[in-house]
Design an enzyme around this catalytic site. Sequence first.
Site, PDB file in Angstrom:
ATOM      1  N   LYS A 145       0.818  -1.217   0.000  1.00 25.74           N
ATOM      2  CA  LYS A 145       0.000   0.000   0.000  1.00 25.74           C
ATOM      3  C   LYS A 145       0.849   1.263   0.000  1.00 25.74           C
ATOM      4  O   LYS A 145       0.455   2.275  -0.585  1.00 25.74           O
ATOM      5  CB  LYS A 145      -0.957   0.004   1.190  1.00 25.74           C
ATOM      6  CG  LYS A 145      -2.065  -1.023   1.036  1.00 25.74           C
ATOM      7  CD  LYS A 145      -3.259  -0.720   1.901  1.00 25.74           C
ATOM      8  CE  LYS A 145      -4.401  -1.643   1.527  1.00 25.74           C
ATOM      9  NZ  LYS A 145      -5.566  -1.515   2.379  1.00 25.74           N
ATOM     10  N   LYS A 157      -4.912 -10.422  -5.823  1.00 22.76           N
ATOM     11  CA  LYS A 157      -6.127 -10.466  -4.991  1.00 22.76           C
ATOM     12  C   LYS A 157      -7.198  -9.515  -5.520  1.00 22.76           C
ATOM     13  O   LYS A 157      -6.876  -8.400  -5.928  1.00 22.76           O
ATOM     14  CB  LYS A 157      -5.737 -10.060  -3.557  1.00 22.76           C
ATOM     15  CG  LYS A 157      -6.845 -10.239  -2.536  1.00 22.76           C
ATOM     16  CD  LYS A 157      -6.460  -9.660  -1.177  1.00 22.76           C
ATOM     17  CE  LYS A 157      -6.662  -8.167  -1.110  1.00 22.76           C
ATOM     18  NZ  LYS A 157      -6.894  -7.647   0.253  1.00 22.76           N
ATOM     19  N   LYS A 186     -11.076  -4.032  -3.173  1.00 21.13           N
ATOM     20  CA  LYS A 186     -12.008  -2.913  -3.400  1.00 21.13           C
ATOM     21  C   LYS A 186     -11.278  -1.654  -3.829  1.00 21.13           C
ATOM     22  O   LYS A 186     -11.879  -0.758  -4.400  1.00 21.13           O
ATOM     23  CB  LYS A 186     -12.904  -2.690  -2.186  1.00 21.13           C
ATOM     24  CG  LYS A 186     -12.203  -2.395  -0.872  1.00 21.13           C
ATOM     25  CD  LYS A 186     -13.266  -2.059   0.174  1.00 21.13           C
ATOM     26  CE  LYS A 186     -13.301  -3.030   1.324  1.00 21.13           C
ATOM     27  NZ  LYS A 186     -12.164  -2.955   2.254  1.00 21.13           N
TER      28      LYS A 186
HETATM   29  N1  AQP Z   1      -9.958 -11.098  -2.420  1.00 21.90           N
HETATM   30  C1  AQP Z   1     -10.254 -11.541  -1.215  1.00 21.90           C
HETATM   31  N2  AQP Z   1     -10.460 -12.854  -1.003  1.00 21.90           N
HETATM   32  C2  AQP Z   1     -10.781 -13.325   0.239  1.00 21.90           C
HETATM   33  N3  AQP Z   1     -10.932 -12.524   1.307  1.00 21.90           N
HETATM   34  C3  AQP Z   1     -10.741 -11.208   1.135  1.00 21.90           C
HETATM   35  N4  AQP Z   1     -10.805 -10.166   1.979  1.00 21.90           N
HETATM   36  C4  AQP Z   1     -10.539  -9.025   1.312  1.00 21.90           C
HETATM   37  N5  AQP Z   1     -10.292  -9.287   0.021  1.00 21.90           N
HETATM   38  C5  AQP Z   1     -10.395 -10.634  -0.118  1.00 21.90           C
HETATM   39  C6  AQP Z   1     -11.126 -10.286   3.387  1.00 21.90           C
HETATM   40  O1  AQP Z   1     -12.151  -9.366   3.696  1.00 21.90           O
HETATM   41  C7  AQP Z   1     -11.979  -8.928   5.046  1.00 21.90           C
HETATM   42  C8  AQP Z   1     -12.062  -7.446   5.112  1.00 21.90           C
HETATM   43  O2  AQP Z   1     -10.985  -6.859   4.415  1.00 21.90           O
HETATM   44  P1  AQP Z   1     -10.710  -5.323   4.593  1.00 21.90           P
HETATM   45  O3  AQP Z   1     -11.737  -4.550   3.942  1.00 21.90           O
HETATM   46  O4  AQP Z   1     -10.523  -4.985   6.011  1.00 21.90           O
HETATM   47  O5  AQP Z   1      -9.322  -5.055   3.927  1.00 21.90           O
HETATM   48  P2  AQP Z   1      -8.487  -5.814   2.886  1.00 21.90           P
HETATM   49  O6  AQP Z   1      -8.161  -7.167   3.349  1.00 21.90           O
HETATM   50  O7  AQP Z   1      -7.318  -4.928   2.594  1.00 21.90           O
HETATM   51  O8  AQP Z   1      -9.502  -5.919   1.676  1.00 21.90           O
HETATM   52  P3  AQP Z   1      -9.517  -5.126   0.336  1.00 21.90           P
HETATM   53  O9  AQP Z   1     -10.792  -5.394  -0.395  1.00 21.90           O
HETATM   54  O10 AQP Z   1      -8.252  -5.422  -0.432  1.00 21.90           O
HETATM   55  O11 AQP Z   1      -9.547  -3.637   0.815  1.00 21.90           O
HETATM   56  P4  AQP Z   1      -8.634  -2.446   0.413  1.00 21.90           P
HETATM   57  O12 AQP Z   1      -8.632  -2.480  -1.077  1.00 21.90           O
HETATM   58  O13 AQP Z   1      -9.310  -1.266   0.999  1.00 21.90           O
HETATM   59  O14 AQP Z   1      -7.288  -2.724   0.989  1.00 21.90           O
HETATM   60  C9  AQP Z   1     -10.637  -9.481   5.536  1.00 21.90           C
HETATM   61  O15 AQP Z   1     -10.886 -10.622   6.319  1.00 21.90           O
HETATM   62  C10 AQP Z   1      -9.952  -9.867   4.261  1.00 21.90           C
HETATM   63  O16 AQP Z   1      -9.043 -10.935   4.455  1.00 21.90           O
END
Ligand code: AQP
Length: 347
Positions: free
Chosen positions: A123, A206, A209
Site C-alpha cells: 500500500k 487479490k 475494493k
Molecule cells: N480477495 C479476497 N479474497 C478473500 N478474502 C478477502 N478479503 C478481502 N479481500 C479478499 C477479506 O475481507 C476482510 C475485510 O478486508 P478489509 O476490507 O478490512 O481489507 P483488505 O483485506 O485490505 O480488503 P480489500 O478489499 O483489499 O480492501 P482495500 O482495497 O481497501 O485494501 C478481511 O478478512 C480480508 O481478508
Amino acid sequence: MAEPVQTPQAFPTRIFSGIQPSGSLTLGNYLGALKRFAQKQDEGIETLYCVVDLHAITVWQDPEKLRQQTREVAAAYIASGIDPKRSILYNQSQVRAHAELAWIFNCVARIGWMYRMTQFKDKAGANSENSSLGLLAYPSLMAADILAFKATHVPVGEDQKQHIELTRDIAAKFNHDYKVNFFPITEPLIEGPATKVMSLRDGTKKMSKSDPSDQSRINLTDDADTIAKKIRKAKTDAEPLPDNVEGLEGRPDARSLVNIYAALSDRTTADVLTEFAGAQFGTFKPALADLAVEKLGPITAEMNRLMQEPDEIDAILGRGAERAEAISSPILNDVYDIVGMIRSRQV
Ligand code: AQP
C-alpha cells in the site's frame, strides 16, 4: 514466575473480525469474510463484527463518503446474515478501547515488525516515507481490535494472515514484558475454497475494493447485468476445464473462477471440476454468472433496502457499540492497571 503461555483454549471462545469502509465491498470480502462471519454466528459462538473506520483513514477518505461507506458495510453485514441481536455489530470509532489499546501496543510492538508487513509495502509503494504513520501502525490497531475483547479466533482471508501473526507476537510480548497471562494467543480461521478470491483481470492478484480497475472485481452493489458482463470478460486461457484440481496447476485465472464457483455453491473445487470436466469457458462462464447473480442478488437488494434507512443503521451501530464497550472497558482498565497507570477516576 513461569513463562506465560496462553492458548485460546484457556479463554472462552470469542470471535472478532472487521471490514474497512474504504470502498464498495467485493465478492472477495463476501466469500472470504462476510459469508463465513454469518456461519460462525449461526454456530452459536459469541461474535463481534466491526466496521473498522479508524483503519480506513490510514489512507485518505472523503468524510461524507466515509460515513456512507460505513453504513454500506453495516448494511452488507446485515444483508449477509449478521443478526445485530445475536452478533455485536458496531463501528470501531464509537468504542474507545480500540484507539487507546492501540497506543499501548504501539509501545509494545517494534518498528521493524511493522516495516516487514507485506500489506504496508504494497500500500505504501515506492514512496513509503510519504504514507501516513497510521498506515505503518495499522497492525497495532488491528491487534487492539482483537485483544480489546480477548478474542480467541479471527475469521479472515489469507491476506490478513501476517497481521494475525503480528497480533500473536504483540500479545506474547505484552504478556512477557509485564509478566502476566493476560491476553490469549489468537488463532486465525482461514478456511474454505475462497480464502483468497482473485482479480477477474489477473488470477495472480487479490480481488480488492481499492483496485483502480472496476472490471477486476464484482462489487456487492453491482446489478445482474454488470455481474454477467464482468464474468464474461474475465481473463481465462483457451483450454477446457480439467477433471481434477491438479489440472488447474499453472492456470491461475481458471483456478480462480472455479474456486469462486465452489465457494458460491458451498461445494469443493474437486466437486465442481467433476461436473464441468472438459467444459469450455463459453459454457462455464454463463453458469458462474447465473450462480453469482442468484447468490448475490438478494444480498444487493437487501443492502439497497437498508441503505434507505440510514438512521436505523446508525441506531444499530450505536447499540452494538454500547455492548462492545461493556466488554472492552474492563479489559482496557485492567491493561492500564498492568502497565502502571493511575486510575483514580472511574471511567
Ligand atoms: N480477495 C479476497 N479474497 C478473500 N478474502 C478477502 N478479503 C478481502 N479481500 C479478499 C477479506 O475481507 C476482510 C475485510 O478486508 P478489509 O476490507 O478490512 O481489507 P483488505 O483485506 O485490505 O480488503 P480489500 O478489499 O483489499 O480492501 P482495500 O482495497 O481497501 O485494501 C478481511 O478478512 C480480508 O481478508
